[in-house]
Design a protein around this motif. Structure first.
Motif, PDB file in Angstrom:
ATOM      1  N   ARG A   1       0.856  -1.185   0.000  1.00 33.68           N
ATOM      2  CA  ARG A   1       0.000   0.000   0.000  1.00 33.68           C
ATOM      3  C   ARG A   1       0.892   1.236   0.000  1.00 33.68           C
ATOM      4  O   ARG A   1       1.996   1.227   0.548  1.00 33.68           O
ATOM      5  CB  ARG A   1      -0.953   0.018   1.202  1.00 33.68           C
ATOM      6  N   SER A   2       0.402   2.293  -0.615  1.00 32.46           N
ATOM      7  CA  SER A   2       1.164   3.530  -0.722  1.00 32.46           C
ATOM      8  C   SER A   2       0.187   4.689  -0.837  1.00 32.46           C
ATOM      9  O   SER A   2      -1.026   4.481  -0.992  1.00 32.46           O
ATOM     10  CB  SER A   2       2.082   3.478  -1.951  1.00 32.46           C
ATOM     11  N   LYS A   3       0.705   5.901  -0.752  1.00 32.47           N
ATOM     12  CA  LYS A   3      -0.141   7.086  -0.901  1.00 32.47           C
ATOM     13  C   LYS A   3       0.410   7.991  -1.996  1.00 32.47           C
ATOM     14  O   LYS A   3       1.621   8.071  -2.209  1.00 32.47           O
ATOM     15  CB  LYS A   3      -0.239   7.851   0.416  1.00 32.47           C
ATOM     16  N   VAL A   4      -0.510   8.656  -2.680  1.00 31.12           N
ATOM     17  CA  VAL A   4      -0.129   9.608  -3.718  1.00 31.12           C
ATOM     18  C   VAL A   4       0.352  10.886  -3.035  1.00 31.12           C
ATOM     19  O   VAL A   4      -0.365  11.480  -2.237  1.00 31.12           O
ATOM     20  CB  VAL A   4      -1.314   9.909  -4.648  1.00 31.12           C
ATOM     21  N   VAL A   5       1.578  11.314  -3.365  1.00 22.36           N
ATOM     22  CA  VAL A   5       2.160  12.518  -2.762  1.00 22.36           C
ATOM     23  C   VAL A   5       2.048  13.705  -3.714  1.00 22.36           C
ATOM     24  O   VAL A   5       1.693  14.814  -3.320  1.00 22.36           O
ATOM     25  CB  VAL A   5       3.634  12.286  -2.381  1.00 22.36           C
ATOM     26  N   GLU A   6       2.357  13.477  -4.979  1.00 20.79           N
ATOM     27  CA  GLU A   6       2.277  14.532  -5.990  1.00 20.79           C
ATOM     28  C   GLU A   6       1.821  13.919  -7.305  1.00 20.79           C
ATOM     29  O   GLU A   6       1.872  12.700  -7.495  1.00 20.79           O
ATOM     30  CB  GLU A   6       3.644  15.204  -6.209  1.00 20.79           C
ATOM     31  N   GLN A   7       1.388  14.787  -8.229  1.00 23.90           N
ATOM     32  CA  GLN A   7       1.061  14.325  -9.572  1.00 23.90           C
ATOM     33  C   GLN A   7       1.379  15.417 -10.573  1.00 23.90           C
ATOM     34  O   GLN A   7       1.044  16.587 -10.378  1.00 23.90           O
ATOM     35  CB  GLN A   7      -0.420  13.937  -9.689  1.00 23.90           C
ATOM     36  N   GLU A   8       2.075  15.047 -11.643  1.00 18.87           N
ATOM     37  CA  GLU A   8       2.393  15.965 -12.737  1.00 18.87           C
ATOM     38  C   GLU A   8       2.058  15.268 -14.046  1.00 18.87           C
ATOM     39  O   GLU A   8       2.788  14.387 -14.482  1.00 18.87           O
ATOM     40  CB  GLU A   8       3.874  16.352 -12.709  1.00 18.87           C
ATOM     41  N   GLY A   9       0.938  15.622 -14.646  1.00 21.25           N
ATOM     42  CA  GLY A   9       0.520  14.998 -15.889  1.00 21.25           C
ATOM     43  C   GLY A   9       0.320  13.511 -15.718  1.00 21.25           C
ATOM     44  O   GLY A   9      -0.470  13.065 -14.878  1.00 21.25           O
ATOM     45  N   SER A  10       1.064  12.723 -16.483  1.00 18.96           N
ATOM     46  CA  SER A  10       0.916  11.265 -16.423  1.00 18.96           C
ATOM     47  C   SER A  10       1.876  10.623 -15.427  1.00 18.96           C
ATOM     48  O   SER A  10       1.964   9.400 -15.356  1.00 18.96           O
ATOM     49  CB  SER A  10       1.148  10.660 -17.814  1.00 18.96           C
ATOM     50  N   THR A  11       2.596  11.445 -14.646  1.00 19.25           N
ATOM     51  CA  THR A  11       3.522  10.923 -13.639  1.00 19.25           C
ATOM     52  C   THR A  11       2.942  11.107 -12.242  1.00 19.25           C
ATOM     53  O   THR A  11       2.521  12.200 -11.878  1.00 19.25           O
ATOM     54  CB  THR A  11       4.886  11.624 -13.716  1.00 19.25           C
ATOM     55  N   ILE A  12       2.900  10.018 -11.486  1.00 16.45           N
ATOM     56  CA  ILE A  12       2.406  10.058 -10.106  1.00 16.45           C
ATOM     57  C   ILE A  12       3.591   9.795  -9.176  1.00 16.45           C
ATOM     58  O   ILE A  12       4.390   8.878  -9.415  1.00 16.45           O
ATOM     59  CB  ILE A  12       1.318   8.990  -9.872  1.00 16.45           C
ATOM     60  N   TYR A  13       3.695  10.593  -8.140  1.00 16.92           N
ATOM     61  CA  TYR A  13       4.740  10.421  -7.134  1.00 16.92           C
ATOM     62  C   TYR A  13       4.101   9.785  -5.900  1.00 16.92           C
ATOM     63  O   TYR A  13       3.123  10.316  -5.360  1.00 16.92           O
ATOM     64  CB  TYR A  13       5.365  11.767  -6.759  1.00 16.92           C
ATOM     65  N   ILE A  14       4.651   8.656  -5.475  1.00 19.04           N
ATOM     66  CA  ILE A  14       4.088   7.947  -4.322  1.00 19.04           C
ATOM     67  C   ILE A  14       5.175   7.747  -3.262  1.00 19.04           C
ATOM     68  O   ILE A  14       6.372   7.724  -3.582  1.00 19.04           O
ATOM     69  CB  ILE A  14       3.504   6.577  -4.727  1.00 19.04           C
ATOM     70  N   ASP A  15       4.754   7.634  -2.000  1.00 21.14           N
ATOM     71  CA  ASP A  15       5.740   7.295  -0.973  1.00 21.14           C
ATOM     72  C   ASP A  15       6.099   5.822  -1.118  1.00 21.14           C
ATOM     73  O   ASP A  15       5.448   5.071  -1.847  1.00 21.14           O
ATOM     74  CB  ASP A  15       5.231   7.640   0.428  1.00 21.14           C
ATOM     75  N   TYR A  16       7.178   5.408  -0.451  1.00 21.06           N
ATOM     76  CA  TYR A  16       7.653   4.037  -0.623  1.00 21.06           C
ATOM     77  C   TYR A  16       6.592   3.046  -0.148  1.00 21.06           C
ATOM     78  O   TYR A  16       6.105   3.144   0.981  1.00 21.06           O
ATOM     79  CB  TYR A  16       8.963   3.832   0.123  1.00 21.06           C
TER      80      TYR A  16
END
Length: 217
Positions: free
Chosen positions: A22-37
């Motif tokens: 399980r992880s959480k979405v931290v940021e999003q830029e267009g088609s790129t999602i940044y998630i925590d480890y």
């Protein structure tokens, strides 16, 4: 659709034993999602995920609808917390029915055995499969009846070029014939199937849906 703070469930596709994270979405830029480890839901620990690691990802939106898509790690980013970058395309996303398992047409090798070893076993091909059961070609001779319980083994080829063998008990639900089919059909419902094996079947159904959608496009 995907929002910052949303929880994602990830299933690692390349690990020897498929693990859920399980992880959480931290940021999003267009088609790129940044998630925590991602945190392993069984051990509570994280892992080392190199670039190119592939996952099946699922999430629940505000309307409580479940969606799933396949992705891979495309990079890493250091911010206030270390993050993984994954690719997201809405075109590859599939809506998952919650009340019943998604059923797909799939020709898989299957062997069916009498639990009491009285009736002779036979090999066949499935016509469709879901997380709840399957339908297979049935020999002309009558071997089983509605309500019988059998042992089955299904050969499940996965997209990562691994082959899984699903062995479980199943109940005979119906034996019937379609006009266009040469042989009768046998529908089976899984009994006491392990959650790992059910998830492998669901993943196979998801990968089959995705391939069919890409062909249509």
């Amino acid at each position: 659709m995907i929002k910052i703070g949303m929880t994602l469930r990830l299933q690692a596709l390349e690990e020897e034993e498929s693990s859920n994270y399980r992880s959480k979405v931290v940021e999003q830029e267009g088609s790129t999602i940044y998630i925590d480890y991602p945190i392993n839901e069984t051990t509570g620990r994280t892992n080392i995920f190199p670039k190119g690691t592939t996952f099946n990802v699922s999430f629940v939106d505000q309307s409580q609808t479940v969606y799933q898509f396949k992705t891979e790690i495309i990079g890493k980013k250091m911010g206030k917390i270390p993050m993984l970058m994954i690719y997201f395309s809405q075109d590859d996303m599939i809506r998952i029915q919650r009340r019943e398992y998604v059923r797909v047409n799939s020709a898989l090798d299957i062997s069916i055995h009498d639990m009491k070893s009285i009736k002779k076993p036979f090999h066949s091909i499935t016509t469709d499969i879901s997380g709840g059961g399957l339908c297979a070609l049935y020999p002309i001779e009558e071997l089983y009846h509605n309500g019988d319980v059998v042992d089955i083994c299904v050969v499940l080829p996965m997209e990562n070029e691994r082959t899984e063998y699903i062995m479980t008990e199943a109940s005979v639900i119906r034996i019937f014939k379609k006009d266009e089919a040469d042989k009768p059909l046998l529908t089976l419902e899984f009994k006491d199937i392990s959650e790992r094996d059910r998830q492998l079947i669901i993943r196979h159904c998801f990968e089959t849906q995705l391939k069919n959608r890409r062909r249509e496009l």
